[in-house]
Write a protein that holds these residues in place. Structure first.
Motif, PDB file in Angstrom:
ATOM      1  N   CYS A   1      -6.870   1.520  -5.449  1.00 57.23           N
ATOM      2  CA  CYS A   1      -5.581   0.975  -5.022  1.00 57.23           C
ATOM      3  C   CYS A   1      -5.744  -0.496  -4.635  1.00 57.23           C
ATOM      4  CB  CYS A   1      -5.032   1.785  -3.853  1.00 57.23           C
ATOM      5  SG  CYS A   1      -3.364   1.307  -3.359  1.00 57.23           S
TER       6      CYS A   1
ATOM      7  N   TRP B   1       0.824  -1.207   0.000  1.00 57.25           N
ATOM      8  CA  TRP B   1       0.000   0.000   0.000  1.00 57.25           C
ATOM      9  C   TRP B   1       0.860   1.260   0.000  1.00 57.25           C
ATOM     10  CZ3 TRP B   1      -5.193   1.256  -0.194  1.00 57.25           C
ATOM     11  CH2 TRP B   1      -6.075   0.178  -0.327  1.00 57.25           C
TER      12      TRP B   1
ATOM     13  N   MET C   1      -1.942   6.725  -6.739  1.00 52.67           N
ATOM     14  CA  MET C   1      -3.377   6.743  -6.995  1.00 52.67           C
ATOM     15  C   MET C   1      -4.024   8.089  -6.650  1.00 52.67           C
ATOM     16  SD  MET C   1      -3.454   3.536  -7.904  1.00 52.67           S
ATOM     17  CE  MET C   1      -5.162   3.255  -8.214  1.00 52.67           C
TER      18      MET C   1
ATOM     19  N   GLN D   1       1.990   1.747  -3.595  1.00 47.89           N
ATOM     20  CA  GLN D   1       0.978   1.959  -4.630  1.00 47.89           C
ATOM     21  C   GLN D   1       0.110   3.199  -4.410  1.00 47.89           C
ATOM     22  OE1 GLN D   1       0.717   0.028  -7.493  1.00 47.89           O
ATOM     23  NE2 GLN D   1      -0.610   1.713  -8.097  1.00 47.89           N
ATOM     24  N   LEU D   2      -0.296   3.456  -3.168  1.00 47.37           N
ATOM     25  CA  LEU D   2      -1.280   4.516  -2.914  1.00 47.37           C
ATOM     26  C   LEU D   2      -0.832   5.900  -3.385  1.00 47.37           C
ATOM     27  CD1 LEU D   2      -4.100   5.090  -1.836  1.00 47.37           C
ATOM     28  CD2 LEU D   2      -3.102   5.423   0.436  1.00 47.37           C
TER      29      LEU D   2
END
Length: 114
Positions: free
Chosen positions: A103, A16, A23, A19-20
């Motif tokens: 996400c 997370w 996003m 990736q977040l």
């Protein structure tokens, strides 16, 4: 209910954290931490870009490998809790919740590898 999540929480947090930020909007910042009370959950803090200095806290709980429950925990402005019911804040909350769900979809290959 699908299959329970069998991923260690630290790996989940790490995925997370990577990736977040991709996003959400440019200028916004994120922090992802393990939820110490629930191994199936993570806590997400988002600082909104802009001079209002809004901060949002969400608890994201995996019901199973596919379904993520996202709950708003708190909204603050410059470090002080505020009412989250204003139209501006509600719009940001909805936007961030959508990004959090997006996400989770991108990370599906990690949470449900089968």
């Amino acid at each position: 209910m699908d299959k329970p999540l069998h991923l260690d929480q630290q790996s989940l947090v790490q995925a997370w954290q990577q990736q977040l930020p991709e996003m959400i909007g440019p200028g916004d910042s994120t922090m992802v931490q393990a939820d110490n009370a629930n191994p199936q959950a993570i806590n997400v803090h988002i600082n909104a870009a802009g001079h209002q200095k809004y901060g949002f806290d969400f608890r994201c709980t995996y019901k199973d490998t596919r379904e993520l429950d996202v709950a708003l925990v708190d909204v603050d402005m410059a470090g002080r809790s505020i009412d989250e019911h204003s139209a501006t804040v509600q719009e940001l909350v909805d936007d961030y919740m959508r990004h959090i769900h997006e996400c989770a979809q991108v990370l599906h290959h990690i949470t449900d590898p089968s």
